[in-house]
Structures are given as C-alpha cells and as structure tokens.
Design a protein around this motif. Structure first.
Motif, short mmCIF file in Angstrom:
data_model
loop_
_atom_site.label_atom_id
_atom_site.label_comp_id
_atom_site.label_asym_id
_atom_site.label_seq_id
_atom_site.Cartn_x
_atom_site.Cartn_y
_atom_site.Cartn_z
N TYR A 1 0.85 -1.20 0.00
CA TYR A 1 0.00 0.00 0.00
C TYR A 1 0.88 1.24 0.00
O TYR A 1 1.77 1.39 0.84
N ILE A 2 0.64 2.17 -0.94
CA ILE A 2 1.49 3.35 -1.08
C ILE A 2 0.76 4.65 -0.75
O ILE A 2 1.29 5.73 -0.93
N GLY A 3 -0.48 4.54 -0.28
CA GLY A 3 -1.25 5.73 0.04
C GLY A 3 -2.18 6.14 -1.09
O GLY A 3 -2.09 5.64 -2.22
N ASP A 4 -3.12 7.04 -0.80
CA ASP A 4 -4.05 7.59 -1.78
C ASP A 4 -4.88 6.48 -2.44
O ASP A 4 -5.26 6.60 -3.60
N GLY A 5 -5.13 5.40 -1.72
CA GLY A 5 -5.95 4.32 -2.26
C GLY A 5 -5.27 3.48 -3.32
O GLY A 5 -5.94 2.76 -4.07
N LEU A 6 -3.93 3.54 -3.37
CA LEU A 6 -3.18 2.83 -4.41
C LEU A 6 -2.20 1.83 -3.81
O LEU A 6 -1.76 1.97 -2.67
#
Length: 252
Positions: free
Chosen positions: A136-141
């Motif tokens: 998971y890299i943030g911003d729902g991505l």
C-alpha cells in the motif's frame, strides 16, 4: 527499513524501471546467464508463453528486471538497487533478517492483520489475497507485481477503498504491517508536498499536497507540465490528487 523508503523504492521500480513478471525472481536483470536461469527455475516460467516473454525481454539496454509479487517485497528489503552489473540487481539473498518466504506465509508474519479498516491503512502495509501480495502506497493505491494487466510491477487501485480513474482495480482480502518495516513515520509518504530523492539515486519524488497543480509543481522544480505528464502517464493535466506521488525526472 523505514516505511517511507520502502514505499519510495516500490514506486520508483514501478515508474522508472522496465520490469516483467517472472516467478521466483527478486530483481535480477534479464541479461546473460540470468535469462536461462529464469526460463528454467520454475514450472510457471517453463511454460512456452512465459519462456517466450523472458527471452523477448532479454539483454536489453537498459535491462528488464524480473520480479514476482512477494519477491518484489523481499527484493526491496534485501537491498535491491537496480544495479545491472549484479546478478540480483544489488539485492542480497535473505539478508536483514528478512526470510525467503511466500506471500501466504508473509501475511501470517504481519502485525495487526485485518480484513477491515482499509481506508485507515498505514502507508507501507502489505495488502494480500490468497497467493498474491502487494504494497500500500497511500491515496488508495498499491504497488504490485502481477502477470495480470501490465504483466509487470505496476500501480493499481485498492478496490476495498474505491476505484480510481486511470488505474486497474484489485480487491484484496487482508492487510497488515510487516515486522521488517518501521512504520513510526509511515504517514509521511502519504502527505508531504516536498520533493525527496531516494538515497540509492534515481528519480526525485514529489507527493501532491492541497492546492497543488501541475503548473505550480513544474514552476517550483524547473520542469514543464508536459514533462511531468509524460513521466507520470497523466492523461488529464488538470487533474492531480492530494497524496498522489509524482516523479519529477527520469532515472538516468
């Protein structure tokens, strides 16, 4: 490894390197003896179509690097740096206390494993479904390596949070924190608004903050809107999102 560094490296690999899904490969350049190695190391790769893909990617300049889903995570944690002169791209097998385990075992080693709370995940957590794992890299991505869609290391939307225009969407089963990653500052990668350059070199990374536009970012960092759009595969130059991670320059 700090979660921020872990995530930056995953994004850098997805955006700045040529990659191919190769089972059992944790970042080896598909050059020289590695080509035969990864055509024969696993029954999946020995299938005629996969062997053909590996051979088609062989001995390019710059090289194509092979990864599979869990080997992407292990390769980063083992020190992968994109060094084409090294057999495994700079990674050193099973170092740093990170064992050689599969995706299904890796999720069992994680802390705070849950099937809910997706919108509150820490940046750098792993996302998992049976036989497959991503970051998971943030911003729902998420960054994942998969033969599906682009057949490489790629950025996808986490369907448990919601779909996103321009991204393929995968719905995962569980998420959790790797015991090999330091999450004490994990929120930093999702916010920010400042540019950072990975210690290993490569592209400069910028995380979009409220009020940003491509033109403002381009002016601040001495580049152009067109250049930013091309490097980051942005189709609508008027649409960027808070928390979105941009590359400001290509990796040499």
């Amino acid at each position: 490894m700090k979660a921020k560094v872990f995530v930056e490296k995953a994004i850098e690999i997805a955006k700045s390197y040529k990659t191919l899904y190769v089972m059992g490969c944790f970042g080896a350049p598909l050059t020289g003896s590695n080509v035969n190695r990864y055509c024969t190391n696993h029954s999946y790769n020995r299938a005629a179509d996969r062997t053909a893909m590996i051979k088609a990617a062989a001995n390019q300049n710059p090289p194509v690097y092979g990864f599979d889903c869990v080997c992407l995570i292990k390769g980063i944690l083992w020190g992968w740096s994109g060094d084409a002169s090294k057999t495994y791209g700079g990674a050193q097998y099973a170092t740093g206390g990170v064992p050689d385990i599969g995706a299904d075992t890796m999720i069992t080693r994680c802390e705070g494993v849950s099937t809910s709370g997706w919108a509150n995940m820490a940046v750098g957590e792993v996302v998992w479904m049976s036989g497959h794992i991503g970051i998971y890299i943030g911003d729902g991505l998420a960054v994942e390596c998969s033969p599906k869609w682009e057949n490489k290391v790629q950025i996808t939307a986490v369907g448990n949070i919601g779909s996103k225009a321009g991204y393929n969407t995968r719905t995962w089963t569980k998420h959790g924190k790797l015991p090999y990653v330091d999450y004490s500052e994990s929120g930093a990668a999702a916010g920010g608004g400042t540019a950072t350059k990975p210690a290993t070199g490569g592209a400069t990374i910028y995380t979009v903050k409220a009020g940003d536009t491509l033109s403002k970012i381009a002016a601040k960092y001495g580049t152009t809107v067109d250049a930013l759009a091309e490097i980051n595969a942005i189709k609508n130059k008027n649409l960027i999102r808070v928390g979105q991670v941009l590359m400001l320059q290509d990796t040499p």
